[in-house]
Design a protein around this motif. Sequence first.
Motif, PDB file in Angstrom:
ATOM      1  N   ALA A 112      58.432  61.186  27.910  1.00  0.00           N
ATOM      2  CA  ALA A 112      58.569  61.027  26.464  1.00  0.00           C
ATOM      3  C   ALA A 112      57.533  60.069  25.910  1.00  0.00           C
ATOM      4  O   ALA A 112      56.933  60.314  24.854  1.00  0.00           O
ATOM      5  CB  ALA A 112      59.983  60.535  26.136  1.00  0.00           C
ATOM      6  N   GLY A 199      61.503  65.148  29.246  1.00  0.00           N
ATOM      7  CA  GLY A 199      61.176  64.014  28.396  1.00  0.00           C
ATOM      8  C   GLY A 199      60.027  64.309  27.458  1.00  0.00           C
ATOM      9  O   GLY A 199      60.040  63.896  26.286  1.00  0.00           O
ATOM     10  N   GLY A 203      60.258  64.162  23.516  1.00  0.00           N
ATOM     11  CA  GLY A 203      59.335  63.294  22.801  1.00  0.00           C
ATOM     12  C   GLY A 203      58.574  64.041  21.723  1.00  0.00           C
ATOM     13  O   GLY A 203      58.326  63.499  20.641  1.00  0.00           O
ATOM     14  N   SER A 212      63.765  59.134  21.269  1.00  0.00           N
ATOM     15  CA  SER A 212      63.377  59.954  22.414  1.00  0.00           C
ATOM     16  C   SER A 212      64.074  59.499  23.688  1.00  0.00           C
ATOM     17  O   SER A 212      64.551  60.326  24.480  1.00  0.00           O
ATOM     18  CB  SER A 212      61.856  59.909  22.603  1.00  0.00           C
ATOM     19  OG  SER A 212      61.190  60.447  21.487  1.00  0.00           O
ATOM     20  N   VAL A 216      66.713  61.557  25.958  1.00  0.00           N
ATOM     21  CA  VAL A 216      66.525  61.779  27.402  1.00  0.00           C
ATOM     22  C   VAL A 216      67.811  61.481  28.157  1.00  0.00           C
ATOM     23  O   VAL A 216      68.268  62.285  28.991  1.00  0.00           O
ATOM     24  CB  VAL A 216      65.367  60.909  27.928  1.00  0.00           C
ATOM     25  CG1 VAL A 216      65.388  60.849  29.458  1.00  0.00           C
ATOM     26  CG2 VAL A 216      64.033  61.455  27.454  1.00  0.00           C
TER      27      VAL A 216
END
Length: 294
Positions: A112, A199, A203, A212, A216
């Motif tokens: 991310a 991720g 993101g 973000s 996750v």
Amino acid sequence: MTTTRSVSGPEMYATTPDPRARFRDLLTAEWIKLWSLRSTYWVLGLGPPAVIGINVNSARSNADRLAHQPELPPAPPPGFTDGPEMLFDPLATAFVDPAWQLLMVIAGSVGAIAVFGEYTTGLIRTTFAAVPARRAVMAAKVTVMAAVMLVLGAVVAVTSFGVTQAILRDHHGVSIGDPGALRAVAASALLAPLCALVGMALGALVRHAAGSIVAVVGVLLMLPSLFGGETYRWVKEIGNAMPLTAWHALVQNPTRDYGVDKYPVSVAEAWIVFGAWSLVAACVAVAVVHRRDV
């Protein structure tokens, strides 16, 4: 006699078009950007030792407990799980849930950060100004991230397995050739790039640091617990399609009886889950970055 020709009008401003960026150059650029982030060194420097340490501590605790058990009775028949040595699974000590959940968060966070970090700093505008081909840029970022996380996951998985089984060598520790061992190591190694790609997709969708990371944790760890019940088949099937559930199925020791699961996930289905999540996450990351404004 030498003559000169004056240039005016459109010819004066005509320039040679810049050559299209090669994918190899994009890979190099993404590699440099990944390792230019201080957070990369902190997360990847502290996270893997913590994961390995949790697994090693589990092995040491079990080895100490078994060393102080009274003399063992004769070996039980196959499939019978009585006796002090059968109270734990040596293979499971290398793949302790809290350790690998931590690795999932680490890998997902790094993925991310690699995406939203460019948005929060404004570097993404410079990147797309230099290389307008957004799909190619994002494909290079996905490739670099997957490769780095695959190496990281392999190092952590192999080290955890090797050290824990060496500690348990006097207590029926397993070798890589034993049933389920190689599969468990491979699945754990692949878990890192899978979570990193998830991720990256999150993101790209959220494009905010805190949001973000929360996404996750929610997708990788919270959703499987919400869909872990066996009251309804459709609830359990959704849970079976989660990466964490698939990983659990792949690291189980096939020689042990874990009880009856009403709606179990097979090994083949678990591998499909791994592949599907990785592919979909990569496609989402590339598509979102291509379509949304910077």
